[in-house]
Design a protein around this motif. Sequence first.
Motif, PDB file in Angstrom:
ATOM      1  N   ALA A   1      51.091   5.075 107.181  1.00  0.00           N
ATOM      2  CA  ALA A   1      50.757   6.171 106.267  1.00  0.00           C
ATOM      3  C   ALA A   1      50.808   7.530 106.947  1.00  0.00           C
ATOM      4  O   ALA A   1      51.138   8.540 106.307  1.00  0.00           O
ATOM      5  CB  ALA A   1      49.361   5.945 105.675  1.00  0.00           C
ATOM      6  N   THR A   2      50.508   7.577 108.234  1.00  0.00           N
ATOM      7  CA  THR A   2      50.479   8.866 108.941  1.00  0.00           C
ATOM      8  C   THR A   2      51.772   9.158 109.698  1.00  0.00           C
ATOM      9  O   THR A   2      52.204  10.307 109.772  1.00  0.00           O
ATOM     10  CB  THR A   2      49.287   8.915 109.915  1.00  0.00           C
TER      11      THR A   2
ATOM     12  N   LYS B   1      41.906   7.438 103.053  1.00  0.00           N
ATOM     13  CA  LYS B   1      41.864   8.869 103.334  1.00  0.00           C
ATOM     14  C   LYS B   1      42.434   9.115 104.716  1.00  0.00           C
ATOM     15  O   LYS B   1      42.069   8.433 105.685  1.00  0.00           O
ATOM     16  CB  LYS B   1      40.451   9.433 103.251  1.00  0.00           C
ATOM     17  N   VAL B   2      43.361  10.075 104.790  1.00  0.00           N
ATOM     18  CA  VAL B   2      44.087  10.385 106.006  1.00  0.00           C
ATOM     19  C   VAL B   2      43.618  11.739 106.541  1.00  0.00           C
ATOM     20  O   VAL B   2      43.429  12.688 105.773  1.00  0.00           O
ATOM     21  CB  VAL B   2      45.602  10.409 105.718  1.00  0.00           C
TER      22      VAL B   2
ATOM     23  N   GLY C   1      49.033   7.384  93.192  1.00  0.00           N
ATOM     24  CA  GLY C   1      48.729   6.762  94.464  1.00  0.00           C
ATOM     25  C   GLY C   1      47.243   6.790  94.785  1.00  0.00           C
ATOM     26  O   GLY C   1      46.457   7.498  94.146  1.00  0.00           O
ATOM     27  N   PHE C   2      46.876   6.020  95.810  1.00  0.00           N
ATOM     28  CA  PHE C   2      45.471   5.916  96.203  1.00  0.00           C
ATOM     29  C   PHE C   2      45.227   6.451  97.612  1.00  0.00           C
ATOM     30  O   PHE C   2      44.198   6.186  98.207  1.00  0.00           O
ATOM     31  CB  PHE C   2      45.013   4.460  96.124  1.00  0.00           C
ATOM     32  N   VAL C   3      46.198   7.202  98.150  1.00  0.00           N
ATOM     33  CA  VAL C   3      46.053   7.796  99.478  1.00  0.00           C
ATOM     34  C   VAL C   3      45.752   9.278  99.319  1.00  0.00           C
ATOM     35  O   VAL C   3      46.495  10.006  98.659  1.00  0.00           O
ATOM     36  CB  VAL C   3      47.320   7.598 100.330  1.00  0.00           C
ATOM     37  N   GLU C   4      44.674   9.710  99.932  1.00  0.00           N
ATOM     38  CA  GLU C   4      44.235  11.113  99.871  1.00  0.00           C
ATOM     39  C   GLU C   4      44.332  11.721 101.262  1.00  0.00           C
ATOM     40  O   GLU C   4      44.047  11.057 102.262  1.00  0.00           O
ATOM     41  CB  GLU C   4      42.785  11.158  99.373  1.00  0.00           C
ATOM     42  N   VAL C   5      44.735  12.989 101.323  1.00  0.00           N
ATOM     43  CA  VAL C   5      44.827  13.688 102.600  1.00  0.00           C
ATOM     44  C   VAL C   5      43.692  14.702 102.682  1.00  0.00           C
ATOM     45  O   VAL C   5      43.547  15.567 101.810  1.00  0.00           O
ATOM     46  CB  VAL C   5      46.190  14.397 102.749  1.00  0.00           C
TER      47      VAL C   5
ATOM     48  N   ASP D   1      52.465  16.925 101.757  1.00  0.00           N
ATOM     49  CA  ASP D   1      53.596  17.010 100.825  1.00  0.00           C
ATOM     50  C   ASP D   1      54.086  15.619 100.427  1.00  0.00           C
ATOM     51  O   ASP D   1      54.455  15.387  99.274  1.00  0.00           O
ATOM     52  CB  ASP D   1      54.751  17.797 101.456  1.00  0.00           C
ATOM     53  N   HIS D   2      54.093  14.719 101.378  1.00  0.00           N
ATOM     54  CA  HIS D   2      54.529  13.345 101.100  1.00  0.00           C
ATOM     55  C   HIS D   2      53.677  12.722  99.992  1.00  0.00           C
ATOM     56  O   HIS D   2      54.204  12.185  99.011  1.00  0.00           O
ATOM     57  CB  HIS D   2      54.429  12.500 102.369  1.00  0.00           C
ATOM     58  N   TYR D   3      52.356  12.798 100.122  1.00  0.00           N
ATOM     59  CA  TYR D   3      51.481  12.130  99.157  1.00  0.00           C
ATOM     60  C   TYR D   3      51.335  12.913  97.856  1.00  0.00           C
ATOM     61  O   TYR D   3      51.066  12.322  96.805  1.00  0.00           O
ATOM     62  CB  TYR D   3      50.131  11.807  99.798  1.00  0.00           C
TER      63      TYR D   3
END
Length: 309
Positions: A123-124, A269-270, A241-245, A233-235
Amino acid sequence: MKPKIFIDGEHGTTGLQIRGMLADRGDLEIISIPTEHRKDQSARKEFLNKADLAILCLPDDAAKESVSLIENDTTRVIDASTAHRVAAGWSYGFPEMDRAQPAEIAAAKRVANPGCWPQGPIATLRPLVTAGLLPADFPVTINGISGYSGGGRQMIEDYVARGEDAPEFMPYGLTLKHKHIPELRTYAKLAVDPLMQPAVGNFAQGMITVVPLQLGQLERVPTGAELHAAIADHYAGIKGGFVEVAPLGDIERSAEIEPEHYNGTNRMKVYVLANDQRAQALLLAVYDNLGKGASGAAVQNMDLMLGLA
């Protein structure tokens, strides 16, 4: 007609979690082998072939066997084992990995659920390699900690039995042959194997992965703001989606950066933490190894494959 879902291995850790998540779903029909026939191969074959979608929560060899028992071209499969994650003909079940990934999963007949450990680093790292901020041959190291549920039934029983006497922090994979390396290298777009040092803690579930970056050796050193912008920008481009920055900022410590923070959810969460003067950065991901790292991901993939909300 409601789609029929068969969980092969529903009494294991991941299977039980998936069954619990689907218990109140009125849009599905869950079909189960009677308890007395659970180890009967002919019964498994029957249920695999009458399911619209089978979710395999089994060891690798048993998962391969289950796939071989499917004789029709209608049963779709999500495999939660390691067996098919880099296999030809299988789509990788991390919907947030790329903008095209949700559509690929939705159309797939065979989907390999991600491993819990590779998801955070993928993810990162993947957005940074894609953006050209990290070269594919960058020497990547990965560490972190997960709950003991990630070690399977034997580790769970051992930790529960030992209670407070169980190790608080136990590094493993010390032979540097972790089974997730091929998957991590493939989907993070790395040209060389990363060095991975996982650890297990005395808590049931949840995890943090950490990718430290020594950026000073690069010909062009990216700033923390550039790393963060590429990942954000990617997410931002992935709907549903379920990925938060997390916002970029100086964080000495945070109550949210703890392995159990997202337990019971499909969220991740990233964090990008950087010191531009030192040309150093940390890429952190916090998520539930049994949620986003297993059962939650399987349900997310199932919904995509069946066109359900």
